[in-house]
Design a protein around this motif. Structure first.
Motif, PDB file in Angstrom:
ATOM      1  N   MET A  22      28.826  74.629  25.637  1.00 50.71           N
ATOM      2  CA  MET A  22      30.268  75.154  25.121  1.00 50.71           C
ATOM      3  C   MET A  22      31.508  75.387  26.470  1.00 50.71           C
ATOM      4  O   MET A  22      30.613  75.916  27.285  1.00 50.71           O
ATOM      5  N   LYS A  24      34.554  77.320  27.599  1.00 54.45           N
ATOM      6  CA  LYS A  24      35.532  78.952  27.507  1.00 54.45           C
ATOM      7  C   LYS A  24      36.620  78.395  27.699  1.00 54.45           C
ATOM      8  O   LYS A  24      36.901  78.295  29.402  1.00 54.45           O
ATOM      9  N   ASP A  26      41.091  79.207  29.141  1.00 61.70           N
ATOM     10  CA  ASP A  26      41.866  80.166  29.700  1.00 61.70           C
ATOM     11  C   ASP A  26      43.317  79.921  28.483  1.00 61.70           C
ATOM     12  O   ASP A  26      43.254  78.873  28.095  1.00 61.70           O
ATOM     13  N   LEU A  31      38.735  76.320  32.721  1.00 57.72           N
ATOM     14  CA  LEU A  31      37.476  76.616  32.180  1.00 57.72           C
ATOM     15  C   LEU A  31      37.416  77.956  33.411  1.00 57.72           C
ATOM     16  O   LEU A  31      37.145  78.240  33.694  1.00 57.72           O
ATOM     17  N   ASP A  33      34.191  79.822  31.619  1.00 56.63           N
ATOM     18  CA  ASP A  33      32.832  79.368  31.544  1.00 56.63           C
ATOM     19  C   ASP A  33      32.155  78.445  30.898  1.00 56.63           C
ATOM     20  O   ASP A  33      33.031  77.379  29.763  1.00 56.63           O
ATOM     21  N   THR A  37      24.673  74.436  24.856  1.00 56.54           N
ATOM     22  CA  THR A  37      24.133  74.940  24.020  1.00 56.54           C
ATOM     23  C   THR A  37      23.101  73.797  22.808  1.00 56.54           C
ATOM     24  O   THR A  37      22.450  74.569  22.434  1.00 56.54           O
ATOM     25  N   ASN A  60      45.432  73.155  26.008  1.00 56.59           N
ATOM     26  CA  ASN A  60      44.732  75.066  24.617  1.00 56.59           C
ATOM     27  C   ASN A  60      46.702  75.404  24.182  1.00 56.59           C
ATOM     28  O   ASN A  60      47.264  76.060  25.216  1.00 56.59           O
ATOM     29  N   ASP A  64      45.412  81.710  23.386  1.00 56.47           N
ATOM     30  CA  ASP A  64      44.532  82.861  22.559  1.00 56.47           C
ATOM     31  C   ASP A  64      43.641  81.787  24.251  1.00 56.47           C
ATOM     32  O   ASP A  64      43.243  80.766  24.053  1.00 56.47           O
ATOM     33  N   ILE A  65      42.277  82.629  24.735  1.00 56.40           N
ATOM     34  CA  ILE A  65      41.205  82.019  24.905  1.00 56.40           C
ATOM     35  C   ILE A  65      40.412  81.175  23.851  1.00 56.40           C
ATOM     36  O   ILE A  65      40.363  81.719  22.408  1.00 56.40           O
ATOM     37  N   GLN A  66      39.867  79.912  24.273  1.00 53.14           N
ATOM     38  CA  GLN A  66      39.046  79.064  23.624  1.00 53.14           C
ATOM     39  C   GLN A  66      38.015  78.511  23.752  1.00 53.14           C
ATOM     40  O   GLN A  66      37.587  78.411  24.909  1.00 53.14           O
ATOM     41  N   PRO A  67      37.132  79.195  22.496  1.00 53.63           N
ATOM     42  CA  PRO A  67      36.013  78.201  22.973  1.00 53.63           C
ATOM     43  C   PRO A  67      35.562  76.889  22.030  1.00 53.63           C
ATOM     44  O   PRO A  67      35.839  76.867  21.718  1.00 53.63           O
ATOM     45  N   GLU A  69      33.126  73.636  21.821  1.00 59.53           N
ATOM     46  CA  GLU A  69      31.834  72.972  21.893  1.00 59.53           C
ATOM     47  C   GLU A  69      31.740  71.811  22.090  1.00 59.53           C
ATOM     48  O   GLU A  69      32.418  70.709  20.990  1.00 59.53           O
TER      49      GLU A  69
END
Length: 85
Positions: A22, A24, A26, A31, A33, A37, A60, A64-67, A69
């Motif tokens: 995973m 995350k 910005d 990156l 985080d 998983t 991106n 928005d901040i995006q998670p 996988e």
């Protein structure tokens, strides 16, 4: 998998494993985080995390901040040097 597997042991094995990571991101795709998983041998988990870290920044365009996988797939084939005939 055992956490005692080392790279010399891997050359004697056939391995096909996917580690899900995973990430995350910005708003600029950097990156924030990263964490696994799914589990697996530590050597593959660390290699997967490193690969995701080194591939940044990611696109991106959401604002928005995006998670996200990311599946990281490893295939290791035995080199056959130690096979007996």
């Amino acid at each position: 998998w055992s956490s005692d597997v080392c790279s010399s042991d891997l050359r004697k094995m056939n391995v096909d494993v996917t580690i899900n990571v995973m990430a995350k991101l910005d708003t600029n795709g950097n990156l924030i985080d990263v964490y696994p998983t799914s589990g697996g041998d530590e050597i593959f988990v660390e290699a997967a995390l490193d690969a995701v870290r080194r591939a940044t920044p990611y696109p991106n365009e959401t604002g928005d901040i995006q998670p996200v996988e990311v599946p990281v797939h490893f295939v290791v084939q035995a080199d056959g040097e130690d096979e007996e005939e």
